[in-house]
Design a protein around this motif. Sequence first.
Motif, PDB file in Angstrom:
ATOM      1  N   PRO A  41     -22.564   5.813  43.969  1.00 13.96           N
ATOM      2  CA  PRO A  41     -22.359   7.462  43.954  1.00 13.96           C
ATOM      3  C   PRO A  41     -22.499   7.580  41.999  1.00 13.96           C
ATOM      4  O   PRO A  41     -22.159   6.786  41.014  1.00 13.96           O
ATOM      5  CB  PRO A  41     -20.526   7.615  44.012  1.00 13.96           C
ATOM      6  CG  PRO A  41     -20.377   5.819  44.232  1.00 13.96           C
ATOM      7  CD  PRO A  41     -21.434   5.181  44.129  1.00 13.96           C
ATOM      8  N   ASN A  45     -16.055   7.895  43.626  1.00 14.51           N
ATOM      9  CA  ASN A  45     -15.351   8.275  44.656  1.00 14.51           C
ATOM     10  C   ASN A  45     -14.747   7.697  45.740  1.00 14.51           C
ATOM     11  O   ASN A  45     -14.356   7.709  46.331  1.00 14.51           O
ATOM     12  CB  ASN A  45     -16.710   7.755  45.194  1.00 14.51           C
ATOM     13  CG  ASN A  45     -17.093   7.132  45.955  1.00 14.51           C
ATOM     14  OD1 ASN A  45     -16.840   5.750  45.272  1.00 14.51           O
ATOM     15  ND2 ASN A  45     -18.008   7.121  46.624  1.00 14.51           N
ATOM     16  N   TYR A  46     -13.814   7.031  44.697  1.00 12.02           N
ATOM     17  CA  TYR A  46     -12.589   6.085  45.362  1.00 12.02           C
ATOM     18  C   TYR A  46     -11.300   6.483  44.760  1.00 12.02           C
ATOM     19  O   TYR A  46     -11.229   7.736  43.742  1.00 12.02           O
ATOM     20  CB  TYR A  46     -12.593   4.773  44.973  1.00 12.02           C
ATOM     21  CG  TYR A  46     -12.183   4.446  43.360  1.00 12.02           C
ATOM     22  CD1 TYR A  46     -11.096   4.979  42.868  1.00 12.02           C
ATOM     23  CD2 TYR A  46     -13.676   3.878  42.499  1.00 12.02           C
ATOM     24  CE1 TYR A  46     -11.768   4.724  40.558  1.00 12.02           C
ATOM     25  CE2 TYR A  46     -14.016   3.864  41.360  1.00 12.02           C
ATOM     26  CZ  TYR A  46     -12.285   4.387  39.941  1.00 12.02           C
ATOM     27  OH  TYR A  46     -12.214   3.668  39.306  1.00 12.02           O
ATOM     28  N   LYS A  76     -11.407  13.874  36.252  1.00 11.81           N
ATOM     29  CA  LYS A  76     -10.925  13.069  36.774  1.00 11.81           C
ATOM     30  C   LYS A  76     -10.496  12.078  35.900  1.00 11.81           C
ATOM     31  O   LYS A  76      -8.590  11.380  35.908  1.00 11.81           O
ATOM     32  CB  LYS A  76     -12.652  12.224  36.885  1.00 11.81           C
ATOM     33  CG  LYS A  76     -12.539  10.748  38.318  1.00 11.81           C
ATOM     34  CD  LYS A  76     -11.807  11.358  39.089  1.00 11.81           C
ATOM     35  CE  LYS A  76     -12.335  12.089  40.210  1.00 11.81           C
ATOM     36  NZ  LYS A  76     -11.360  11.629  41.506  1.00 11.81           N
ATOM     37  N   THR A 264     -18.326   3.442  39.831  1.00 11.60           N
ATOM     38  CA  THR A 264     -17.889   4.155  40.522  1.00 11.60           C
ATOM     39  C   THR A 264     -17.818   4.241  42.451  1.00 11.60           C
ATOM     40  O   THR A 264     -16.900   5.003  42.427  1.00 11.60           O
ATOM     41  CB  THR A 264     -19.080   5.608  40.488  1.00 11.60           C
ATOM     42  OG1 THR A 264     -20.148   5.210  40.632  1.00 11.60           O
ATOM     43  CG2 THR A 264     -18.825   6.155  38.994  1.00 11.60           C
ATOM     44  N   ASP A 265     -17.550   3.332  42.831  1.00 16.06           N
ATOM     45  CA  ASP A 265     -17.756   3.337  44.398  1.00 16.06           C
ATOM     46  C   ASP A 265     -16.413   1.660  44.068  1.00 16.06           C
ATOM     47  O   ASP A 265     -15.710   1.576  45.217  1.00 16.06           O
ATOM     48  CB  ASP A 265     -18.670   2.847  44.694  1.00 16.06           C
ATOM     49  CG  ASP A 265     -19.478   0.851  44.403  1.00 16.06           C
ATOM     50  OD1 ASP A 265     -18.328   0.704  43.547  1.00 16.06           O
ATOM     51  OD2 ASP A 265     -19.948   0.567  45.444  1.00 16.06           O
TER      52      ASP A 265
END
Length: 377
Positions: A41, A45-46, A76, A264-265
């Motif tokens: 991602p 995205n967690y 974020k 990002t994951d």
Amino acid sequence: MFFHVIVTTECNLQCRYCFGESLDDFDESFGDDIEVDYALPGKINYDVELLEKFCRKDLDCVLTFYGGEPLLGANKIKQIMDNVEAKLFMIQTNGLLLDKLEPKYVNRFHTILVSVDGEEALTDYYRGNGTFIKVVNNLKLIKKNGFRGELIARMTIMEQTDIDKQVRWLLDNDEFSFSSVHWQLNAGFWGNDYQRRNFEPWMETSYIPGVEKLARFWVDQMEEEKGVVLKLYPLLGIANSLLRGEKNCFMRCGGGWINYAIQTDGYIIPCPTMWGMKKYYLGNISNTDPCKIKKIFVDQPPCTKCSILNVCGGRCLYANITKRWNDEDYSKVCRTVAKLADAVKAEVTRIQHLLKKGKVNIKDFDFIKYNGCEIIP
Ligand code: SF4
Ligand code: SF4
């Protein structure tokens, strides 16, 4: 533990040594046994709650926001700073968007590493026209708004850089003087670039003599009336080890053993550049204890057979694993490391004399390790 939190993979600049090099790096493969997931991602995205739970298990959890350009994901960053109890927050940024983050967040950063390569013409040559002035204006603004943490000029250097001249300029100029400087060589990180570059003549005639001059200048500053130990990280890190009689060192950036990165994951990797390399996934923040992550050390030649591994630490885990430059070309990089270490060693007697006289204190050589300064450029 230290963790680079990769906020986004996007960037708002196209620097020569990053975007420019990637365009010419046709050899995307890292060998049969290193499969890369290119479909990660583009932004986190967690659930931030997972990061909060992960970090809570380590009282010394230090989070460094990283990208791409992390401030492209400012919301974020704010969400994380509002919800995660880290011991310290840091950021590595190109500085272009620092004015967009409210002071109440900026002022909580313990350290900001900002990418500046030296004076305006050089920085803009590498990073694009108008970059320098925008970044400097933002740095003045955050100071005015109350930022009192450490601000480190993080230079990326290659053949157009006169290291002695540019570091001194960063330390003392009319635009914005820094008290902390780190530099990193663009060397050994890309495939296909050695042949079209002029690396060896530059390192022999410019970089190595420049580093030697800089080491002398650094100790000259300790001898001055005020006796200041400037935070020039490559010199500081090596001198610290020599003065304290350290016999061995691991990878000095901390990559793979104390300073990891979170994709990002949510998957944990040894360092941000090892993004997507499935073989090196070390767990996911959803189910991993931050204090029990597997440690990876350099286990391949030439480092394993090197006579200065105890000073160098292996320079870069990514470079050692991926071998983007062949052995002969990489040996030139190792020569710069050896010469840097020699330049500092040549000054140790003078430093010890100043320590004895009380002109400087051994504590002046301390610094927060693994703060994003790799020490070995
Ligand atoms: S000098 Fe080169 S071979 Fe030696 S430890 Fe450092 S990177 Fe490895
Ligand atoms: S020096 Fe290499 S291993 Fe260390 S953080 Fe940089 S890219 Fe990663």
